[in-house]
Design a protein around this motif. Structure first.
Motif, short mmCIF file in Angstrom:
data_model
loop_
_atom_site.label_atom_id
_atom_site.label_comp_id
_atom_site.label_asym_id
_atom_site.label_seq_id
_atom_site.Cartn_x
_atom_site.Cartn_y
_atom_site.Cartn_z
N UNK A 255 0.85 -1.19 0.00
CA UNK A 255 0.00 0.00 0.00
C UNK A 255 0.88 1.24 0.00
N UNK A 256 0.51 2.28 -0.79
CA UNK A 256 1.27 3.51 -0.86
C UNK A 256 1.06 4.35 0.39
N UNK A 257 1.62 5.54 0.33
CA UNK A 257 1.54 6.46 1.46
C UNK A 257 0.09 6.85 1.72
N UNK A 258 -0.35 6.70 2.98
CA UNK A 258 -1.74 7.01 3.33
C UNK A 258 -2.00 8.50 3.44
N UNK A 259 -0.98 9.26 3.82
CA UNK A 259 -1.17 10.69 3.98
C UNK A 259 0.13 11.37 4.33
N UNK A 260 0.12 12.70 4.28
CA UNK A 260 1.32 13.47 4.63
C UNK A 260 0.95 14.89 5.04
N UNK A 261 1.78 15.45 5.91
CA UNK A 261 1.63 16.84 6.33
C UNK A 261 2.38 17.71 5.33
N UNK A 262 1.77 18.84 4.99
CA UNK A 262 2.40 19.78 4.06
C UNK A 262 2.18 21.19 4.58
N UNK A 263 3.23 22.00 4.60
CA UNK A 263 3.13 23.39 5.05
C UNK A 263 3.40 24.31 3.87
N UNK A 264 2.48 25.21 3.61
CA UNK A 264 2.64 26.24 2.58
C UNK A 264 2.80 27.58 3.28
N UNK A 265 3.71 28.41 2.77
CA UNK A 265 3.95 29.68 3.43
C UNK A 265 4.50 30.70 2.44
N UNK A 266 3.99 31.93 2.53
CA UNK A 266 4.56 33.04 1.76
C UNK A 266 4.34 34.33 2.54
N UNK A 267 4.45 35.46 1.87
CA UNK A 267 4.36 36.74 2.59
C UNK A 267 2.95 37.11 3.04
N UNK A 268 1.92 36.34 2.61
CA UNK A 268 0.55 36.68 2.98
C UNK A 268 -0.13 35.65 3.88
N UNK A 269 0.43 34.44 3.97
CA UNK A 269 -0.20 33.42 4.81
C UNK A 269 0.77 32.29 5.11
N UNK A 270 0.41 31.49 6.11
CA UNK A 270 1.05 30.19 6.34
C UNK A 270 -0.07 29.21 6.69
N UNK A 271 0.01 27.99 6.18
CA UNK A 271 -1.05 27.01 6.41
C UNK A 271 -0.44 25.62 6.53
N UNK A 272 -0.97 24.85 7.48
CA UNK A 272 -0.57 23.44 7.64
C UNK A 272 -1.69 22.56 7.14
N UNK A 273 -1.37 21.69 6.20
CA UNK A 273 -2.35 20.81 5.57
C UNK A 273 -2.05 19.36 5.91
N UNK A 274 -3.10 18.54 5.87
CA UNK A 274 -2.88 17.09 5.89
C UNK A 274 -3.52 16.52 4.64
N UNK A 275 -2.68 15.98 3.75
CA UNK A 275 -3.16 15.35 2.53
C UNK A 275 -3.48 13.90 2.85
N UNK A 276 -4.76 13.60 2.96
CA UNK A 276 -5.22 12.28 3.39
C UNK A 276 -5.59 11.47 2.15
N UNK A 277 -4.59 10.79 1.59
CA UNK A 277 -4.81 10.04 0.36
C UNK A 277 -5.76 8.86 0.57
N UNK A 278 -5.65 8.22 1.73
CA UNK A 278 -6.47 7.05 2.00
C UNK A 278 -7.96 7.40 2.01
N UNK A 279 -8.29 8.52 2.65
CA UNK A 279 -9.70 8.93 2.76
C UNK A 279 -10.10 9.97 1.71
N UNK A 280 -9.21 10.21 0.75
CA UNK A 280 -9.50 11.06 -0.42
C UNK A 280 -10.00 12.44 0.00
N UNK A 281 -9.25 13.07 0.92
CA UNK A 281 -9.67 14.37 1.41
C UNK A 281 -8.45 15.21 1.79
N UNK A 282 -8.66 16.53 1.83
CA UNK A 282 -7.65 17.47 2.28
C UNK A 282 -8.14 18.13 3.55
#
Length: 283
Positions: free
Chosen positions: A1-28
């Motif tokens: 089985x592939x990766x079930x999910x991963x944490x991803x952080x996006x950041x620039x001069x206007x925002x920062x956000x922590x995401x969880x890419x949940x591949x197993x449950x097909x949701x962000x």
């Protein structure tokens, strides 16, 4: 089985956000954010498309949930006290009609009504003396994985893998178990978020043969005691909306129902609706 999910952080001069890419449950899932909400939404849209996620869950603070309504999100549940005492408004956006639709919503409403009509019976069933309740330790990881593999054919997290259970025991989770004849017959965990000072009661599993003694309610009480010792007072759980027993357990232990997450995650062989229950352990 592939990766079930991963944490991803996006950041620039206007925002920062922590995401969880949940591949197993097909949701962000948007777990944390600061800055310009509109820019956050623009940043996550290509991630939804690229990964073909059919659902987005945005953990919103109180001051932003109405803004998210204007962008097509809807309120599905409120997690009281989630952000260091402030409420989390669980806002959702759907990208697929089938993911949005629930064919058992009315049945789930009826189950919830039955739970509440039964009342809050605080009495715990008597357990035979040869059943042992204790906090799990690292050497229990293998037996815990066997329990979850036996009870659930499909589960949102890889609890059937010993290495994953061991990682949870070593990091964020407290597990409580019941043993009979040196076998783990029931277990649950409290997954602690040390940044926001809350805990999710989760991973509730009991072997079918042993469900007549009300073991899970007793485990949940034990976990609450452990959380108070850790000074974690905001607790919540997400229970299968079709499960009378689990919803009744939380209601009888003083939890408050605060919403239902549609087709939230895979359990057994289907996406299932999940009821949200919250409790303040300080009161």
């Amino acid at each position: 089985m592939g990766k079930r999910g991963e944490v991803k952080i996006l950041s620039n001069e206007t925002f920062t956000v922590q995401l969880y890419l949940d591949y197993f449950n097909e949701r962000l899932r948007v777990d944390d954010y600061r800055g310009n909400i509109k820019k956050v939404l623009e940043a996550i849209e290509p991630i939804l498309i690229e990964n073909q996620f059919s659902k987005c869950i945005f953990h919103s603070r109180a001051e932003h949930w109405k803004l998210l309504l204007s962008y097509g999100f809807q309120l599905e549940a409120i997690f009281s006290g989630y952000f260091n005492g402030s409420d989390n408004y669980a806002m959702t956006l759907y990208k697929d009609q089938e993911r949005r639709k629930s064919d058992v919503w009315v049945k789930e409403d009826e189950i919830l009504e039955s739970v509440m009509k039964k009342g809050k019976n605080q009495e715990l069933k008597r357990t035979p003396e040869d059943y042992v309740f204790r906090r799990a330790v690292e050497k229990d990881a293998g037996k815990l994985a066997t329990l979850y593999r036996t009870v659930f054919s499909i589960y949102p997290t890889p609890m059937d893998e010993e290495e994953y259970v061991l990682k949870m025991l070593r990091t964020t989770s407290i597990f409580y178990i019941v043993e009979y004849n040196n076998e783990i017959v029931s277990a649950a965990s409290a997954d602690i978020n040390k940044s926001f000072h809350h805990a999710e009661l989760t991973d509730c599993a009991t072997l079918p043969t042993y469900r007549k003694y009300g073991l899970m309610k007793k485990i949940l009480v034990k976990l609450e005691e452990e959380l108070r010792r850790e000074h974690i007072f905001c607790t919540f759980s997400i229970a299968r909306a079709l499960s009378f027993g689990m919803n009744a357990a939380f209601y009888q232990l003083g939890y408050t129902y605060t919403g239902r997450m549609t087709n939230n995650c895979y359990i057994y062989d289907n996406l299932e609706d999940m009821n949200v229950w919250v409790k303040n352990l300080a009161t």
